[in-house]
Every structure is written in structure tokens, then in C-alpha cells.
Motif scaffolding. Sequence first.
Motif, mmCIF file in Angstrom:
data_model
loop_
_atom_site.group_PDB
_atom_site.id
_atom_site.type_symbol
_atom_site.label_atom_id
_atom_site.label_comp_id
_atom_site.label_asym_id
_atom_site.label_seq_id
_atom_site.Cartn_x
_atom_site.Cartn_y
_atom_site.Cartn_z
ATOM 1 N N HIS B 45 0.813 -1.212 0.000
ATOM 2 C CA HIS B 45 0.000 0.000 0.000
ATOM 3 C C HIS B 45 0.853 1.272 0.000
ATOM 4 O O HIS B 45 0.484 2.282 0.589
ATOM 5 N N GLY B 46 1.989 1.178 -0.648
ATOM 6 C CA GLY B 46 2.737 2.395 -0.949
ATOM 7 C C GLY B 46 3.588 2.966 0.161
ATOM 8 O O GLY B 46 4.124 4.049 0.034
ATOM 9 N N LEU B 55 9.097 4.286 -13.862
ATOM 10 C CA LEU B 55 8.028 4.272 -14.858
ATOM 11 C C LEU B 55 8.220 5.495 -15.739
ATOM 12 O O LEU B 55 8.125 6.626 -15.255
ATOM 13 N N ALA B 60 8.451 5.057 -9.208
ATOM 14 C CA ALA B 60 7.029 4.893 -8.901
ATOM 15 C C ALA B 60 6.853 3.639 -8.053
ATOM 16 O O ALA B 60 7.653 2.703 -8.116
ATOM 17 N N ARG B 61 5.799 3.656 -7.237
ATOM 18 C CA ARG B 61 5.429 2.473 -6.471
ATOM 19 C C ARG B 61 4.674 1.538 -7.410
ATOM 20 O O ARG B 61 3.551 1.854 -7.819
ATOM 21 N N THR B 65 0.339 1.289 -8.695
ATOM 22 C CA THR B 65 0.127 1.603 -10.100
ATOM 23 C C THR B 65 -0.544 0.402 -10.758
ATOM 24 O O THR B 65 -0.130 -0.735 -10.523
ATOM 25 N N GLN B 69 -1.949 1.337 -16.510
ATOM 26 C CA GLN B 69 -1.418 2.704 -16.530
ATOM 27 C C GLN B 69 -0.049 2.763 -17.212
ATOM 28 O O GLN B 69 0.382 3.825 -17.631
#
Lengths: 214, 166
Positions: B45-46, B55, B60-61, B65, B69
Motif C-alpha cells: 500500500h505504498g 516508470l 514509482a510504487r 500503479t 497505466q
Amino acid sequence: MRSAELGRSFPVIAEAMAHVAHLSIRNRGTIGGSLVHADPSAEWPLLVALLDGTVVMEGPDGRREAGADEFFIAPLFTDLGEDELVVAVSFPVPQAGSGQAFDEVARRRAISPSFPPVRWCVSRPGSFARCAWRWAVSGTGLRARTRWRPRLVGSAPTRTRSPALPISAREDLEPESDVHASAEYRLHLVSVLARRVLGRALGHALERARGAGA
Amino acid sequence: MSVTVEIIVTVNGEPVRERVEPRMLLSDFLRESAGLTGTHVGCEHGVCGACTVRLNGASARSCLTFAVQADGGSVETVESLGTGTDLGHIQQAFRKHHALQCGFCTPGMLMTVQEMLETLALETDEEIRDALSGNICRCTGYEHIVRAVRELADARGANPTRGQAR
């Protein structure tokens, strides 16, 4: 942070953005995402409360709008329906002569429901001070308590009278104690941050008034 | 029957085409569809940063994502940095400074450090710690990680092809 226009009308946004989390969140995070997540550690919900922002939601039943009081129900819990999206957030341009400042005490710049950031924002539109503050305490994550309370103060604070505001600001705060910090310490931080931020906001307002008169 | 979407993601330079559910996370796509298990999934959960990838160049997590995306985009994972027999320079610095213990957080640390070296001045150790604050090491081996990054940051001047200061 890099927008000159935003910096002129909403310096507090630019200032607060410097506190936002870490690289990945800065790369990928969005304003709407921060609002709907409603994490007690996040800056945007506070800014919406402080600046009288309006959150615009859209779903199968159409569009609707909500202010911070209506939108934020509890930490990580908002008024957004499961079939709705946040499509916009708007802020009224602060009145001329207003001052804004932001400060925060957090152990690390990260998204984390278990850390207890304490933060203060002040803006001073026209003849009264309006403050929003919130504090989040936790150790139990979801039980973190959060409040947004725009509060009106009768007349314009001055440099000499400003210490009264932090004291009134503490009145309805009931932080909890946990492994990260005691309730007493959190209340202390609120006062300290309130004083710091109010002083800066006043200075900023005076600076702008001088600039406008020149 | 759930709806699936065909996506093409360039992973470490190689196109990966797959039919996925819209809800599939990028981290699961990388581990299961692309077969690259170097990207670790910790908290999902980041918060922990173990799943950090690049990315379209930006960290990026991958657990926050959706794979869809990344459709049409490019992703670099820890596998892009080197191999077990041919470590990249960031990995070598981590080894030299004992900047890992259990290794669970390491893939995310390495990908974050790669971006830090490219985008931040990193003049002080405080700046390094700040930039690393989104990656949690439960072994608390931060001192050694900071030392490794310090050396990498200082070495950039000597070898400008390895990223430049802002």
C-alpha cells in the motif's frame, strides 16, 4: 512549487508542497489522489480546509461539490461515493493583504499513517484571521484523529496580540498519546507551530501590503 | 467473466504484451507476466518502497500503479541494473559498503538511488536521508546505505556519464 502564478496568490501551497513526501510520491502523486486518500499525514486536505477549497465530484448522478467540512469525515474516510470520482478542486483567490504560512513537524517525509505530523497553516484574509489546523495522532493507524477547524478570530491580529491565537487554537484539541509522542507534546507542538506560522503569515501580509502601496 | 485489456509495456527494453485485468497491479504484472521477481512486494500500500521501479524514467510504487497505466510506456526494474555475475555500479557500491542485510528492501532502494543520483545534488548526507525517506529498511541498515550513496554521489563528478547533479 514552480508556478509563479500560484506562488503569488497561494504562497502557502508552494510552501506546503516542499513538505510533500518523497520522490515516488512527488513523481506520481496527484492532488485528487491525496484528497480522496485523506491521510492524516498529507498536506492537501489541510490546504483545502485552510483556503476554503471546493472538491468537485462526479458520478452517475451528476456533479456535486463539497467543502472540507463535508468532504473529510475522518482520517482515510471521505464523503466520496464508491461510484464517484474527484474531478476538480477549486480555491477562491485570497483577498489582497492576506498572509499565509505553513509549517510542519514530522519525523520523516513519507506517507505513513502511523507517524504523528503536527502542522499549522494560517491565512489572514482582510480583517480577521482564519485558521485551519489539524493534527493526527496514531499508533493504531486508522484510529488517528484528525480535525479541520477554520476558526474566526474577532479582529485582525497584530504582532503583539498574535500569541493569543495559539492559546485559543489549543482549546478543542484532544490529541492522544502513543508510542510516537505524548498528547502533551503534541499540544506543545501546536502552540509552537502556531506562533511560528502566525508570525510568518503576518510578515507576509505586511510585505504584500507595502508592495501594493509602492 | 472479467473484462481483460491487452497492454504492451516495454520492460527493461523488451516489449511485454499481455492480456490483463484492469485491476492488475504493475507489481504483479512485472512479477507474474514479465517473470521478473526482482521487484519485491512488501506492504502493498505504498508505504515501504520495496516495489519501487522507474516508470517512464520516474520512480514509482509499482504496488500503487495499475499495469494498464503503464500501457505503451516503459518500466525499468532492478534487473536492469546488473546481473548476479555482473553487478551495476550502484549494486557494487551497496556490496562494498554492506548496504544490505536481508535484502528485501534492496531492489526498491537501488531504483530510488538510481533516480536520486540522476536528479538530486546530494551535497549532504541529510539530503540523501531525505531522498531515501520513502524506502524503509526493517533491518535498519541505513548508515551503510547512506555511505554507499555518498560514495556514488561523490563519484559522479569523476564520471559524469553516471548521472549528473541538478
